[in-house]
Design a protein around this motif. Structure first.
Motif, PDB file in Angstrom:
ATOM      1  N   PRO A   1      -2.959  11.147 -13.160  1.00 27.58           N
ATOM      2  CA  PRO A   1      -3.146  10.043 -12.223  1.00 27.58           C
ATOM      3  C   PRO A   1      -1.942   9.770 -11.317  1.00 27.58           C
ATOM      4  O   PRO A   1      -1.890   8.749 -10.653  1.00 27.58           O
ATOM      5  CB  PRO A   1      -3.385   8.860 -13.159  1.00 27.58           C
ATOM      6  N   THR A   2      -0.974  10.697 -11.309  1.00 24.28           N
ATOM      7  CA  THR A   2       0.228  10.478 -10.499  1.00 24.28           C
ATOM      8  C   THR A   2      -0.111  10.336  -9.016  1.00 24.28           C
ATOM      9  O   THR A   2       0.643   9.706  -8.265  1.00 24.28           O
ATOM     10  CB  THR A   2       1.233  11.622 -10.721  1.00 24.28           C
ATOM     11  N   ASN A   3      -1.235  10.900  -8.602  1.00 23.54           N
ATOM     12  CA  ASN A   3      -1.637  10.790  -7.197  1.00 23.54           C
ATOM     13  C   ASN A   3      -1.935   9.359  -6.772  1.00 23.54           C
ATOM     14  O   ASN A   3      -2.057   9.070  -5.586  1.00 23.54           O
ATOM     15  CB  ASN A   3      -2.870  11.662  -6.928  1.00 23.54           C
ATOM     16  N   GLU A   4      -2.037   8.441  -7.722  1.00 24.00           N
ATOM     17  CA  GLU A   4      -2.333   7.040  -7.403  1.00 24.00           C
ATOM     18  C   GLU A   4      -1.080   6.192  -7.206  1.00 24.00           C
ATOM     19  O   GLU A   4      -1.151   5.079  -6.705  1.00 24.00           O
ATOM     20  CB  GLU A   4      -3.189   6.426  -8.513  1.00 24.00           C
ATOM     21  N   VAL A   5       0.072   6.723  -7.604  1.00 28.44           N
ATOM     22  CA  VAL A   5       1.290   5.912  -7.642  1.00 28.44           C
ATOM     23  C   VAL A   5       1.696   5.424  -6.258  1.00 28.44           C
ATOM     24  O   VAL A   5       1.956   4.229  -6.057  1.00 28.44           O
ATOM     25  CB  VAL A   5       2.450   6.692  -8.292  1.00 28.44           C
ATOM     26  N   ALA A   6       1.762   6.319  -5.276  1.00 29.83           N
ATOM     27  CA  ALA A   6       2.192   5.925  -3.931  1.00 29.83           C
ATOM     28  C   ALA A   6       1.272   4.858  -3.361  1.00 29.83           C
ATOM     29  O   ALA A   6       1.724   3.888  -2.742  1.00 29.83           O
ATOM     30  CB  ALA A   6       2.238   7.144  -3.012  1.00 29.83           C
ATOM     31  N   LEU A   7      -0.022   5.013  -3.578  1.00 24.81           N
ATOM     32  CA  LEU A   7      -0.988   4.028  -3.081  1.00 24.81           C
ATOM     33  C   LEU A   7      -0.734   2.653  -3.683  1.00 24.81           C
ATOM     34  O   LEU A   7      -0.753   1.634  -2.971  1.00 24.81           O
ATOM     35  CB  LEU A   7      -2.405   4.504  -3.392  1.00 24.81           C
ATOM     36  N   LEU A   8      -0.486   2.596  -4.984  1.00 25.84           N
ATOM     37  CA  LEU A   8      -0.268   1.308  -5.637  1.00 25.84           C
ATOM     38  C   LEU A   8       1.015   0.640  -5.148  1.00 25.84           C
ATOM     39  O   LEU A   8       1.060  -0.582  -4.972  1.00 25.84           O
ATOM     40  CB  LEU A   8      -0.230   1.501  -7.156  1.00 25.84           C
ATOM     41  N   VAL A   9       2.050   1.432  -4.924  1.00 27.71           N
ATOM     42  CA  VAL A   9       3.297   0.863  -4.414  1.00 27.71           C
ATOM     43  C   VAL A   9       3.090   0.323  -3.003  1.00 27.71           C
ATOM     44  O   VAL A   9       3.572  -0.757  -2.662  1.00 27.71           O
ATOM     45  CB  VAL A   9       4.427   1.913  -4.439  1.00 27.71           C
ATOM     46  N   ILE A  10       2.355   1.070  -2.176  1.00 27.56           N
ATOM     47  CA  ILE A  10       2.050   0.590  -0.825  1.00 27.56           C
ATOM     48  C   ILE A  10       1.267  -0.717  -0.896  1.00 27.56           C
ATOM     49  O   ILE A  10       1.518  -1.654  -0.126  1.00 27.56           O
ATOM     50  CB  ILE A  10       1.243   1.660  -0.050  1.00 27.56           C
ATOM     51  N   GLN A  11       0.335  -0.802  -1.835  1.00 22.96           N
ATOM     52  CA  GLN A  11      -0.472  -2.019  -1.958  1.00 22.96           C
ATOM     53  C   GLN A  11       0.369  -3.221  -2.361  1.00 22.96           C
ATOM     54  O   GLN A  11      -0.001  -4.362  -2.076  1.00 22.96           O
ATOM     55  CB  GLN A  11      -1.599  -1.794  -2.972  1.00 22.96           C
ATOM     56  N   HIS A  12       1.493  -2.990  -2.994  1.00 22.49           N
ATOM     57  CA  HIS A  12       2.375  -4.079  -3.395  1.00 22.49           C
ATOM     58  C   HIS A  12       3.436  -4.376  -2.330  1.00 22.49           C
ATOM     59  O   HIS A  12       4.399  -5.089  -2.608  1.00 22.49           O
ATOM     60  CB  HIS A  12       3.068  -3.740  -4.720  1.00 22.49           C
ATOM     61  N   SER A  13       3.240  -3.842  -1.127  1.00 20.50           N
ATOM     62  CA  SER A  13       4.210  -4.031  -0.045  1.00 20.50           C
ATOM     63  C   SER A  13       3.532  -4.676   1.149  1.00 20.50           C
ATOM     64  O   SER A  13       2.345  -4.997   1.114  1.00 20.50           O
ATOM     65  CB  SER A  13       4.796  -2.669   0.377  1.00 20.50           C
ATOM     66  N   ASN A  14       4.303  -4.839   2.224  1.00 21.10           N
ATOM     67  CA  ASN A  14       3.740  -5.361   3.477  1.00 21.10           C
ATOM     68  C   ASN A  14       3.434  -4.231   4.461  1.00 21.10           C
ATOM     69  O   ASN A  14       3.288  -4.461   5.659  1.00 21.10           O
ATOM     70  CB  ASN A  14       4.703  -6.368   4.110  1.00 21.10           C
ATOM     71  N   ARG A  15       3.334  -3.003   3.947  1.00 22.53           N
ATOM     72  CA  ARG A  15       3.113  -1.849   4.824  1.00 22.53           C
ATOM     73  C   ARG A  15       1.686  -1.299   4.753  1.00 22.53           C
ATOM     74  O   ARG A  15       1.437  -0.169   5.173  1.00 22.53           O
ATOM     75  CB  ARG A  15       4.104  -0.737   4.490  1.00 22.53           C
ATOM     76  N   ILE A  16       0.761  -2.079   4.235  1.00 24.19           N
ATOM     77  CA  ILE A  16      -0.621  -1.610   4.159  1.00 24.19           C
ATOM     78  C   ILE A  16      -1.157  -1.221   5.537  1.00 24.19           C
ATOM     79  O   ILE A  16      -1.758  -0.145   5.679  1.00 24.19           O
ATOM     80  CB  ILE A  16      -1.523  -2.662   3.487  1.00 24.19           C
ATOM     81  N   PRO A  17      -0.964  -2.045   6.595  1.00 20.28           N
ATOM     82  CA  PRO A  17      -1.493  -1.633   7.906  1.00 20.28           C
ATOM     83  C   PRO A  17      -0.944  -0.290   8.376  1.00 20.28           C
ATOM     84  O   PRO A  17      -1.665   0.488   9.007  1.00 20.28           O
ATOM     85  CB  PRO A  17      -1.039  -2.772   8.835  1.00 20.28           C
ATOM     86  N   GLN A  18       0.310  -0.003   8.043  1.00 22.16           N
ATOM     87  CA  GLN A  18       0.932   1.250   8.470  1.00 22.16           C
ATOM     88  C   GLN A  18       0.291   2.461   7.790  1.00 22.16           C
ATOM     89  O   GLN A  18       0.061   3.501   8.436  1.00 22.16           O
ATOM     90  CB  GLN A  18       2.427   1.208   8.143  1.00 22.16           C
ATOM     91  N   TYR A  19      -0.010   2.324   6.496  1.00 23.01           N
ATOM     92  CA  TYR A  19      -0.458   3.483   5.726  1.00 23.01           C
ATOM     93  C   TYR A  19      -1.966   3.523   5.464  1.00 23.01           C
ATOM     94  O   TYR A  19      -2.463   4.535   4.956  1.00 23.01           O
ATOM     95  CB  TYR A  19       0.277   3.521   4.384  1.00 23.01           C
ATOM     96  N   LEU A  20      -2.693   2.476   5.801  1.00 19.88           N
ATOM     97  CA  LEU A  20      -4.119   2.436   5.490  1.00 19.88           C
ATOM     98  C   LEU A  20      -4.894   3.611   6.102  1.00 19.88           C
ATOM     99  O   LEU A  20      -5.744   4.205   5.421  1.00 19.88           O
ATOM    100  CB  LEU A  20      -4.725   1.099   5.935  1.00 19.88           C
ATOM    101  N   PRO A  21      -4.651   3.997   7.358  1.00 21.31           N
ATOM    102  CA  PRO A  21      -5.366   5.173   7.900  1.00 21.31           C
ATOM    103  C   PRO A  21      -5.085   6.450   7.107  1.00 21.31           C
ATOM    104  O   PRO A  21      -5.988   7.275   6.908  1.00 21.31           O
ATOM    105  CB  PRO A  21      -4.824   5.275   9.334  1.00 21.31           C
ATOM    106  N   LEU A  22      -3.846   6.624   6.644  1.00 21.29           N
ATOM    107  CA  LEU A  22      -3.504   7.800   5.837  1.00 21.29           C
ATOM    108  C   LEU A  22      -4.230   7.757   4.500  1.00 21.29           C
ATOM    109  O   LEU A  22      -4.752   8.784   4.034  1.00 21.29           O
ATOM    110  CB  LEU A  22      -1.994   7.855   5.617  1.00 21.29           C
ATOM    111  N   ILE A  23      -4.268   6.580   3.883  1.00 22.97           N
ATOM    112  CA  ILE A  23      -4.957   6.433   2.603  1.00 22.97           C
ATOM    113  C   ILE A  23      -6.447   6.750   2.758  1.00 22.97           C
ATOM    114  O   ILE A  23      -7.058   7.427   1.924  1.00 22.97           O
ATOM    115  CB  ILE A  23      -4.769   5.009   2.046  1.00 22.97           C
ATOM    116  N   LYS A  24      -7.047   6.285   3.843  1.00 21.97           N
ATOM    117  CA  LYS A  24      -8.460   6.578   4.110  1.00 21.97           C
ATOM    118  C   LYS A  24      -8.688   8.080   4.236  1.00 21.97           C
ATOM    119  O   LYS A  24      -9.661   8.633   3.689  1.00 21.97           O
ATOM    120  CB  LYS A  24      -8.904   5.864   5.387  1.00 21.97           C
TER     121      LYS A  24
END
Length: 236
Positions: free
Chosen positions: A108-131
């Motif tokens: 499940p290591t592939n989920e780590v970066a996503l969870l850290v982003i979700q705990h930050s104020n950078r969701i708008p920056q990375y949301l297209p990449l996550i999609k």
């Protein structure tokens, strides 16, 4: 001769398959370390919220010489400081490797970066990449859905999958004392939310998710949620 060529071809194919499935173990280890840091204080806070068990907070109070009343704010501050460090580490990793998905670091290591982003104020920056990564199967789609819900809520819009809840301290009209009001943030087309949740890969209904968050689910209009949010900001 033909047998030798055949064996050589098989060897090349095997080598190619191995190269395609070899994970970046150094990066995987770094991400697992970041994950441990990300969860360290969240686990303490969640345990205290759900069970009221003070044991974890008591041990921190003894180590850092704080009163029990001071431990909660201390833990929250430490968590925010770690979040700030971790999102910078994740930003560096994404710049160097792209999003560290299943192919690069496994599950499940592939989920780590996503969870850290979700705990930050950078969701708008990375949301297209996550999609994009979710569409490729590099991360579970339901995790993208949860991040999308969070961003929609932050923007004051209706969420789609019912993953996000809010709690506000609102003055009681009769006593004037503040009371905690918790609810699932309003959902677009709420009658079909469980169909969307199932399609996205969630294994629970919106009602069960609300219960997990310590709330009772009921559909709510966006205007009502905004009124509660505004009331919480009013001075006593």
């Amino acid at each position: 001769m033909f047998r030798a060529l055949y064996i050589g071809l098989l060897s090349l194919l095997a080598t190619g398959c191995l190269a395609q499935t070899t994970l970046n173990q150094g990066l995987k280890q770094e991400l697992n370390s970041i994950d441990a840091e990300d969860q360290k204080y969240r686990i303490l806070i969640m345990r205290q919220m759900l069970t009221g068990a003070p044991s974890g907070y008591d041990s921190i109070a003894r180590v850092v010489h704080l009163t029990p009343e001071q431990v909660g704010p201390y833990v929250s501050q430490r968590m925010l400081e770690l979040d700030s460090v971790n999102i910078r580490r994740i930003a560096r990793i994404i710049t160097q490797y792209g999003y560290p998905g299943k192919t690069l670091v496994g599950e499940p290591t592939n989920e780590v970066a996503l969870l850290v982003i979700q705990h930050s104020n950078r969701i708008p920056q990375y949301l297209p990449l996550i999609k994009k990564m979710a569409a490729k199967g590099e991360i579970p789609f339901y995790l993208y859905a949860r991040m999308l819900d969070r961003q929609l809520m932050y923007e004051g819009k209706e969420q789609l999958y019912g993953t996000q809840g809010r709690s506000f301290g609102v003055p009681n009209a009769q006593t004037g004392q503040r009371e905690n009001v918790s609810f699932i943030w309003p959902i677009q087309d709420a009658a079909r939310v469980n169909q969307r949740r199932k399609k996205a890969g969630f294994d629970s209904t919106v009602e069960a998710n609300a219960q997990r968050l310590g709330m009772k689910y009921k559909p709510m209009a966006l205007a009502e949620a905004r009124a509660i949010e505004q009331a919480s900001a009013a001075k006593p």
